[in-house]
Design an enzyme around this catalytic site. Structure first.
Site, mmCIF file in Angstrom:
data_model
loop_
_atom_site.group_PDB
_atom_site.id
_atom_site.type_symbol
_atom_site.label_atom_id
_atom_site.label_comp_id
_atom_site.label_asym_id
_atom_site.label_seq_id
_atom_site.Cartn_x
_atom_site.Cartn_y
_atom_site.Cartn_z
ATOM 1 N N GLY A 18 0.808 -1.217 0.000
ATOM 2 C CA GLY A 18 0.000 0.000 0.000
ATOM 3 C C GLY A 18 0.836 1.258 0.000
ATOM 4 O O GLY A 18 0.528 2.226 -0.716
ATOM 5 N N CYS A 19 1.900 1.270 0.787
ATOM 6 C CA CYS A 19 2.750 2.457 0.889
ATOM 7 C C CYS A 19 3.540 2.690 -0.401
ATOM 8 O O CYS A 19 3.790 3.830 -0.782
ATOM 9 C CB CYS A 19 3.695 2.327 2.081
ATOM 10 N N THR A 20 3.909 1.608 -1.049
ATOM 11 C CA THR A 20 4.608 1.731 -2.334
ATOM 12 C C THR A 20 3.667 2.312 -3.380
ATOM 13 O O THR A 20 4.040 3.212 -4.149
ATOM 14 C CB THR A 20 5.134 0.364 -2.798
ATOM 15 N N ALA A 38 3.154 6.080 -2.639
ATOM 16 C CA ALA A 38 4.315 6.888 -3.012
ATOM 17 C C ALA A 38 4.420 7.037 -4.530
ATOM 18 O O ALA A 38 4.733 8.128 -5.032
ATOM 19 C CB ALA A 38 5.588 6.258 -2.453
#
Length: 228
Positions: free
Chosen positions: A128-130, A133
């Site tokens: 999710g964070c990738t 970003a």
């Protein structure tokens, strides 16, 4: 830019539960994967081949996950977080940045004369964070045209955030909020017993005067479209 639309009301406990589940599952999968693919042989009857072993570990991981989540969110329901008020000064912070150039403070961001998208995320290199970003990176020229800078915040180490930024070739940097103190100030901290404190996935818009203008809390359900 569509990110600047004001966020609608959100069930904070539901959002926190989803993120906590993803964090714990990610940690369990990492450990289970290492074990399941290791050369060691299990003597337990019926688990002699690697396929059975992986299946056994996966089931065990799911059981552990269910137990942790039940203990965290049923026996001890998440407390309602307190968000800082909009149309007032954003909570002050000074944190080390991933460019390893010392600390970045709210004052230094304001001094740039730009608006700031300050987004909190649970952990570098997670799916999710990738995705989040990459979304900001994809739209960075649009932000720049609006005199706006992107800054991420997580409890990850400076070194890990630096590797993440380099790996994804990001034109913005991350701040390390060790212990989650700044995340707490922004109503974006998430504590998971046995795993520690993480930054909840939330985004804050700060104007060029240091005023907190908008808060986006329901990011988890729309990560792919959050920036766009």
């Amino acid at each position: 830019h569509t990110l600047f639309r004001k966020s609608s009301g959100t069930d904070m406990n539901s959002n926190s539960f989803t993120i906590a589940r993803c964090i714990v599952l990610s940690l369990i999968i990492t450990e289970c994967s290492s074990f399941a693919h290791s050369p060691m042989k299990m003597s337990t009857s019926g688990l002699e081949n690697s396929s059975d072993r992986r299946s056994f570990v996966a089931r065990g991981g799911n059981a552990v996950l269910s137990s942790i989540l039940a203990t965290t969110f049923v026996s001890n329901p998440a407390k309602a977080v307190t968000l800082p008020p909009t149309e007032s000064k954003a909570p002050y912070f000074e944190l080390p940045n991933s460019r390893q150039e010392g600390a970045t403070s709210l004052s230094s961001l304001i001094e740039s004369g730009k608006w700031t998208v300050l987004y909190f995320y649970p952990g570098a290199f997670t799916q999710g964070c990738t995705m989040e970003a990459r979304g900001f990176q994809r739209d960075i020229d649009q932000y720049r045209s609006l005199n706006t800078q992107i800054v991420g915040v997580s409890v990850d180490s400076v070194e890990k955030n630096a590797k993440f930024c380099n790996s994804e070739e990001l034109d913005f940097y991350m701040l390390t909020d060790e212990g989650g103190k700044v995340s707490h100030l922004y109503g974006s901290s998430l504590s998971i017993p046995g795993f520690g404190t993480f930054s909840n996935r939330q985004t804050y818009i700060i104007d060029d005067k240091g005023n907190l203008r908008w808060i986006f809390t329901d990011v988890e359900s729309r990560i792919a479209k959050h920036s766009a």
